[in-house]
Design an enzyme around this catalytic site. Sequence first.
Site, PDB file in Angstrom:
ATOM      1  N   GLY A  12       0.816  -1.206   0.000  1.00 16.73           N
ATOM      2  CA  GLY A  12       0.000   0.000   0.000  1.00 16.73           C
ATOM      3  C   GLY A  12       0.854   1.261   0.000  1.00 16.73           C
ATOM      4  N   GLY A 134       0.374  -7.876 -10.716  1.00 13.24           N
ATOM      5  CA  GLY A 134       1.422  -8.270 -11.637  1.00 13.24           C
ATOM      6  C   GLY A 134       2.720  -8.507 -10.894  1.00 13.24           C
ATOM      7  N   SER A 136       5.731  -7.948  -9.035  1.00 11.16           N
ATOM      8  CA  SER A 136       6.215  -6.731  -8.384  1.00 11.16           C
ATOM      9  C   SER A 136       6.566  -6.998  -6.930  1.00 11.16           C
ATOM     10  CB  SER A 136       5.147  -5.636  -8.446  1.00 11.16           C
ATOM     11  OG  SER A 136       3.881  -6.151  -8.043  1.00 11.16           O
ATOM     12  N   LYS A 189       0.118 -18.353  -8.191  1.00 12.56           N
ATOM     13  CA  LYS A 189       1.585 -18.289  -8.233  1.00 12.56           C
ATOM     14  C   LYS A 189       2.170 -18.292  -6.831  1.00 12.56           C
ATOM     15  CE  LYS A 189       1.659 -13.778  -7.077  1.00 12.56           C
ATOM     16  NZ  LYS A 189       2.345 -13.123  -5.950  1.00 12.56           N
ATOM     17  N   ARG A 253       7.579 -13.338   0.273  1.00 10.22           N
ATOM     18  CA  ARG A 253       7.234 -13.981   1.539  1.00 10.22           C
ATOM     19  C   ARG A 253       6.839 -15.439   1.327  1.00 10.22           C
ATOM     20  NH1 ARG A 253       3.552  -9.659   4.973  1.00 10.22           N
ATOM     21  NH2 ARG A 253       5.159  -8.035   5.229  1.00 10.22           N
ATOM     22  N   ASN A 254       6.175 -15.721   0.215  1.00 13.94           N
ATOM     23  CA  ASN A 254       5.751 -17.089  -0.059  1.00 13.94           C
ATOM     24  C   ASN A 254       6.960 -17.981  -0.315  1.00 13.94           C
ATOM     25  OD1 ASN A 254       2.598 -17.020  -0.306  1.00 13.94           O
ATOM     26  ND2 ASN A 254       3.344 -15.170  -1.301  1.00 13.94           N
TER      27      ASN A 254
END
EC number: 1.1.1.94
Length: 332
Positions: A12, A134, A136, A189, A253-254
Amino acid sequence: MKAAVLGTGSWGTALAQVLADNGNETVLWGRNQQETDDINLNHHNMKAFPDPLNPSLTASTDMHCIQDADLLLAAVPTSAIETVLNQAIACLDHPVIVINVAKGFHPVTHERMSVFIRRIMPAQYVKAIVSLIGPSHAEEVIQRKLTAINAVSEDEGAARIIQQLFSNDYFRVYRNTDVIGTEIGAALKNIMAIASGILEGIGQGDNARAALMTRGLAEMERYGVAFGAHPETFLGLDGVGDLIVTCTSRLSRNFMAGYQIGIENSADHFMKTNTKTVEGLSACRIVYEEAKERHIDMPITTAVYHVLYENGIPDQEITALMHRDLKSEEQR
């Protein structure tokens, strides 16, 4: 044009700065007084970034700061979006363009975010809904490094407005009308990024990651098409583009969640101690349940689900994937 951003987290804040860099009056709403004070007084958001912010940005913990906004950008986790939007609705008295940047599904209803937003927000307050998604990393956008993403909407006029408002020397926005495909790609993804991190954590190499990303892309397309997505969408920014950035970077993070799981060859400790928002965790559960109900073949997602929620051992799940029935790659 005035923009209000719901959420003072990293994404954000980064998107708010893009808008401010482009000369738009921009305010962030957040729950944490210390964060909003940091933005207002120090032109920093140290919880998210060490980098200084555009000094024209302002922030508030008072939801009434959104009252005269033309754009409302929702940048909160999927688990919090319902509560935050209900607070925002109570402060609106005119229609706005709602921008969704969440990459996931509603945790209870399993709706895509644009579907959920359209359902929860009264029609008189919504000019249009646009998803801005997208490949990023917020950490790069805040440093004004080159980035390209999509403004996705069934309302192409609204998508053009968002495209113009956000595009500049370092941030390029394309348009896409396949709302289903782009939102599904942006969510799935994250599951593949967890799998990629697991591979890294257990010591696999580039060959394994290339195979994972390629077969993961086929899985994303298979799932998306079952819900009405266009196959070609998965060759674009919200398919292969998003897959590359999340499956190969330690800024994801994933990916880092998967990496920790892979190092330990178990998800038990991570699932008990994680305090960060890792959207792929809930996405995996939702996609697994929906795919099972619809009989969609999702072997990678299923393996990740076993690891996360059924005490599956990562290296054993990988071995099971390698020993699945042999097939032609042309069988999508």
